[in-house]
Write an enzyme that holds these catalytic residues in place. Structure first.
Site, PDB file in Angstrom:
ATOM      1  CD  GLN A 107     -19.833  34.771  42.078  1.00  0.00           C
ATOM      2  OE1 GLN A 107     -19.087  35.096  41.148  1.00  0.00           O
ATOM      3  NE2 GLN A 107     -19.929  35.487  43.190  1.00  0.00           N
ATOM      4  CB  THR A 222     -21.740  22.016  35.233  1.00  0.00           C
ATOM      5  OG1 THR A 222     -20.539  22.714  35.558  1.00  0.00           O
ATOM      6  CG2 THR A 222     -22.013  20.955  36.301  1.00  0.00           C
ATOM      7  CG  LEU A 223     -24.667  16.127  32.373  1.00  0.00           C
ATOM      8  CD1 LEU A 223     -25.119  16.504  30.969  1.00  0.00           C
ATOM      9  CD2 LEU A 223     -24.153  14.687  32.398  1.00  0.00           C
ATOM     10  CG  LEU A 225     -26.648  15.981  39.183  1.00  0.00           C
ATOM     11  CD1 LEU A 225     -26.635  16.203  40.688  1.00  0.00           C
ATOM     12  CD2 LEU A 225     -25.900  14.710  38.821  1.00  0.00           C
ATOM     13  CG  ASP A 289     -18.315  30.591  48.717  1.00  0.00           C
ATOM     14  OD1 ASP A 289     -18.627  31.290  49.698  1.00  0.00           O
ATOM     15  OD2 ASP A 289     -18.909  30.649  47.628  1.00  0.00           O
ATOM     16  CD  GLU A 294     -26.831  22.028  46.646  1.00  0.00           C
ATOM     17  OE1 GLU A 294     -27.278  23.185  46.753  1.00  0.00           O
ATOM     18  OE2 GLU A 294     -25.605  21.784  46.547  1.00  0.00           O
TER      19      GLU A 294
END
Length: 409
Positions: A107, A222-223, A225, A289, A294
């Site tokens: 996406q 989105t931060l 990691l 989906d 992870e």
């Protein structure tokens, strides 16, 4: 005391203990475990509202350093995060130093570097809020507002396994294009007076760009990691085949969970219960989906299942895709803490908490009323599924005490 009286008293005590256990299992406050869960719930409620425009009260650390120190093997952020509002505000306002295409995945997204070197993922708005995605439960583009709502649901459920996400309005002309790589710039185009881009990904097409309103594009940030916590990708044991006419084994084998329990890392440690927690999370948001997931690398099976990539959610508020709950109803087990939290959220508390949590997000309203109603309705479906398991095999075989809290390194 006569023997007969003693027997009567003993029977009464046992009866009351039984009632207390049932009370606990249905969301009561009768045991140390439930009292602990209730305290955690009250703490979550108290911290749910996030101040608008918050900033760190000290300058010893950047917002990114604060957030990086939160991460541990079993949580992305701790239960007490007074700096959370400030970190989210920094995500929503920090200067963009660099912009590139997001290479991985199917996406459209952009990889940004914010002031101070912090990497983030930007997902653009593709739909108006009340657009209903028809078709398969995993159909459609990513929904940026779903990423925001999923993060706050993670807070509400007390999982704390999702990266931080906030809404942001980005001026593509002044904030992105001046610092964009040639590869990203080459995907920019104009539709009328609107600036658009289509990026680089498996399904990215020049004919299907994401477009701003004029130059300003709404999206989610989105931060990323911390690099000291490298990720390991796993195939989800309840993943779909995505091929018409071909079923995955779990879709026809009701004893599939017994086979999963014999495979590492599901044969020991917290991973299987994490998968079941995740199925509840995904059912509530309508995410069918999650074909992979992870964890942190070299974890020996102890790492949490990290709740990444939640954007294929909140597509159709009228569709309750029960197959998402397969890990729950096939394994018929769930954490006691999860069960207690779900019971505390019934009766409209969940949707109310979501409204409160997202009230000051830049992209408010994050969810429509129909999606908030769907959250409460789906929660009832989860509770009914667990009760059915308890009726079939007993609560002692259904509710699992597992409070694995690993210390930070």
């Amino acid at each position: 005391m006569k023997l007969k009286q003693r027997v009567v008293v003993l029977c009464a005590v046992l009866f009351l203990l039984g009632l207390a256990k049932v009370f606990l299992l249905d969301g009561g406050e009768g045991s140390a475990a439930s009292r602990r869960d209730l305290r955690a719930f009250r703490k979550m409620e108290a911290s749910l509202s996030l101040a608008k425009g918050a900033r760190l009260t000290h300058t010893l650390q950047s917002p990114w350093e604060v957030a990086a120190q939160w991460v541990g093997p079993r949580e992305v952020y701790p239960d007490e995060t007074p700096e959370l509002a400030a970190v989210l505000n920094a995500l929503a306002t920090a200067h963009v130093e660099r912009a590139d295409v997001g290479y991985k995945g199917t996406q459209l997204k952009a990889l940004l570097v914010l002031d101070g070197g912090q990497k983030v993922v930007f997902k653009p708005k593709r739909y108006v809020r009340d657009y209903v995605v028809e078709g398969e439960p995993y159909a459609g583009y990513d929904r940026h507002n779903a990423e925001i709502a999923a993060f706050h649901l993670d807070r509400i459920l007390g999982f704390r396994r999702a990266p931080l996400v906030v809404g942001r309005f980005m001026n593509l002309r002044t904030e992105i294009k001046p610092v964009a790589t040639d590869q990203l710039l080459s995907t920019f185009l104009m539709h009328g007076n609107n600036t658009c881009f289509y990026g680089k990904c498996y399904y990215c097409r020049e004919t299907e760009p994401a477009c701003a309103e004029g130059d300003v594009m709404e999206g989610s940030v989105t931060l990323w990691l911390p690099d000291v916590w490298p990720l390991q990708k796993h195939r989800h044991p309840w993943g779909r085949t995505y091929r018409e006419g071909k079923l995955a084994r779990w879709e026809y084998d009701e004893s599939y969970c017994e086979a999963v329990k014999k495979m590492p890392p599901y044969d020991a440690g917290p991973r299987l219960l994490d998968v079941i927690d995740t199925s509840i999370f995904d059912y509530l948001i309508g995410n069918a989906d999650r074909h992979h997931y992870e964890s942190f690398q070299d974890d020996g099976g102890a790492s949490m299942l990290i709740l990444l990539d939640n954007a294929k959610s909140f597509g159709n508020p009228s569709l309750d895709e029960r197959s998402i709950l397969a890990p729950l109803y096939q394994c018929c087990m769930v954490r006691v803490s999860t069960w207690n939290r779900l019971n505390l959220l019934k009766g409209g508390v969940l949707s109310s908490a979501m409204r409160q949590a997202t009230a000051h997000d830049p992209a408010f309203p994050v969810l429509t009323g129909a999606h908030l109603t769907a959250l409460d309705r789906r929660l009832n479906g989860v509770l009914a599924t667990v009760r059915q398991c308890m009726e079939t095999q007993g609560s002692e075989n259904t509710l699992i005490e597992d409070r694995m809290n690993l210390p930070h390194p």
